[in-house]
Design an enzyme around this catalytic site. Structure first.
Site, PDB file in Angstrom:
ATOM      1  N   ASP A 200       0.824  -1.218   0.000  1.00  0.00           N
ATOM      2  CA  ASP A 200       0.000   0.000   0.000  1.00  0.00           C
ATOM      3  C   ASP A 200       0.853   1.261   0.000  1.00  0.00           C
ATOM      4  OD1 ASP A 200      -2.282  -1.492  -0.014  1.00  0.00           O
ATOM      5  OD2 ASP A 200      -2.771  -1.200   2.089  1.00  0.00           O
TER       6      ASP A 200
ATOM      7  N   ARG B  75      -0.204   4.216  17.437  1.00  0.00           N
ATOM      8  CA  ARG B  75      -0.509   5.211  16.418  1.00  0.00           C
ATOM      9  C   ARG B  75      -0.221   6.652  16.848  1.00  0.00           C
ATOM     10  NH1 ARG B  75       0.494   1.352  13.594  1.00  0.00           N
ATOM     11  NH2 ARG B  75      -1.075   0.335  12.281  1.00  0.00           N
TER      12      ARG B  75
ATOM     13  N   ASP C 214      -7.355   3.327  12.339  1.00  0.00           N
ATOM     14  CA  ASP C 214      -6.056   3.995  12.301  1.00  0.00           C
ATOM     15  C   ASP C 214      -6.110   5.378  11.661  1.00  0.00           C
ATOM     16  OD1 ASP C 214      -4.756   2.033  13.660  1.00  0.00           O
ATOM     17  OD2 ASP C 214      -3.973   1.021  11.899  1.00  0.00           O
TER      18      ASP C 214
ATOM     19  N   SER D 270      -3.920  -9.786   7.239  1.00  0.00           N
ATOM     20  CA  SER D 270      -3.507  -8.396   7.426  1.00  0.00           C
ATOM     21  C   SER D 270      -2.982  -8.287   8.847  1.00  0.00           C
ATOM     22  CB  SER D 270      -4.703  -7.462   7.218  1.00  0.00           C
ATOM     23  OG  SER D 270      -4.346  -6.128   7.542  1.00  0.00           O
TER      24      SER D 270
END
Length: 409
Positions: free
Chosen positions: A14, A94, A123, A178
């Site tokens: 990505d 994060r 996220d 994932s």
């Protein structure tokens, strides 16, 4: 002179595809920033990949100790667990990552920060709330939400896009879970987990450890010390927090500790199913609570439980850099003044079994707790206490009886 954009870069497909996309659609100079929270070998080969994809520069920022000391430990001290199961591994990381992205953006004079989080996940919220709180002047780019220019919908699309831009990368069309990994945990989503009716394929999935069935048949004793709510040693060896977590990950993984299968409520309104491996974190949380059981009074424990749940929600929703988070953390910090002592436990096939706890600030009194009569406790006093404590119940019952008689007339 071109404007600069800081890309939160993981090295995955990505964010690799985002590099030429940013250059093509915005004519930015792309500066990649990979923030290391303990991803391990996932960082191998990143610089070559970023440069090959068109980035002008790559920062690899090691914030492992900052992450452990200033994000993980406050959540451990609070016993912050989201929906009774999730130990906030991704959620805590994060804001730490986004804070460093802002710092790099300031250093480089960048006008924008870009992330590769999808429009369905949590996220995007965590990254963007942190950036808004720390750098409200910096533009935020979220390609997966910019469907007018970001037209890729699959891994195949991204691989083809990279090839069209002369980027031949070691990604294939194969499908896997994932995952998100850092020093605290690893999460797994996708494949059979997308249907809650399916049992997880643990043999294919687990990275940090084994299932309890495959753990050793012999238990293993572990001793830990804490000072003001912070772990300081394992089995007599003093260590910094990050090394303690690494060691506990090793021990917990070996004994099948900390595997959680959860269907959780995302901030964006949908439910998602995932499996989390948090072997060291599960042990650390439990060990910390062992000390707290000895030293915290009942009233503080009661309020602290509510504050821990509140902090879990705050962190899960990406609101780390908020006045509310500061206030809750200040309360939690005040409760840790006397959370000092030693805990011993046995790890055995997915279980953490207590084996003794001591603290110089223990509120446990053997003379009070024993069945023998001590000087501080007169059994007769309980009669008056129960009379007053139960008075509302007695009065209500009497009044209800009176009302029932009146209704019979």
């Amino acid at each position: 002179m071109k404007e600069k954009v800081i890309l939160a870069y993981s090295g995955g497909l990505d964010t690799t595809a985002i590099i030429p996309w940013l250059k093509e659609n915005f004519d930015y100079e792309v500066i990649c920033c990979c923030v290391d929270c303990g991803q391990g070998n996932e960082l191998d080969g990143l610089e070559e990949r970023a440069k090959l994809s068109g980035a002008s520069k790559l920062y690899i920022e090691d914030i492992v100790d900052d992450f452990c000391d200033n994000y993980i430990i406050p959540c451990v001290q609070a016993n912050a667990v989201y929906e009774n199961k999730y130990l906030l591994g991704t959620s805590m990381a994060r804001p730490a990552i986004a804070k460093r992205l802002v710092e790099i953006a300031r250093k480089e004079g960048a006008s924008a920060i870009c992330h590769g989080a999808t429009g369905k996940g949590n996220d995007q919220i965590r990254f963007e709330l942190t950036i808004k709180a720390l750098a409200p002047d910096i533009r935020i780019l979220a390609p997966w939400r910019m469907t007018d220019t970001w037209t890729m919908q699959s891994r195949e699309d991204e691989i083809e896009y990279c090839k069209q831009h002369g980027i031949d990368l070691p990604f294939d069309h194969s499908h896997s879970y994932s995952r998100d990994r850092n020093i605290w945990h690893i999460s797994h989503e996708g494949l059979e987990l997308e249907d809650p009716a399916n049992e997880p394929n643990f043999d294919h999935m687990l990275v940090l450890g084994v299932t309890p069935e495959k753990a050793p048949d012999e238990g293993e004793y572990v001793t830990m010390t804490f000072e003001k709510g912070v772990p300081t040693s394992i089995n007599g060896e003093a260590m910094k927090v990050s090394d303690i977590i690494r060691k506990l990950n090793e021990l917990g993984g070996k004994h099948g500790i900390g595997i959680v299968d959860i269907v959780e409520n995302r901030v964006v309104g949908m439910k998602s199913r995932g499996v989390y491996e948090t072997p060291g974190g599960t042990i650390l949380m439990e060990a910390h609570q062992q000390i707290e059981e000895l030293v915290l009074d009942r009233a503080t424990m009661e309020v602290k439980k509510d504050m821990g749940n509140k902090l879990a929600q705050i962190v899960y929703e990406g609101k780390w850099f908020t006045p509310l988070c500061d206030a809750v953390r200040a309360f939690i910090t005040s409760t840790q003044e006397y959370v000092t002592g030693e805990v011993k436990f046995k790890l055995y096939k997915g279980n953490i079994i207590k084996a003794g706890t001591t603290s110089p600030y223990s509120l446990y009194s053997e003379s009070l707790a024993s069945f023998t009569t001590g000087e501080l406790y007169d059994h007769h006093d309980a009669s008056g206490f129960i009379t007053l404590f139960g008075l509302p119940l007695k009065v209500r019952a009497m009044k209800m009886a009176e009302a029932a008689k009146q209704n019979e007339k």
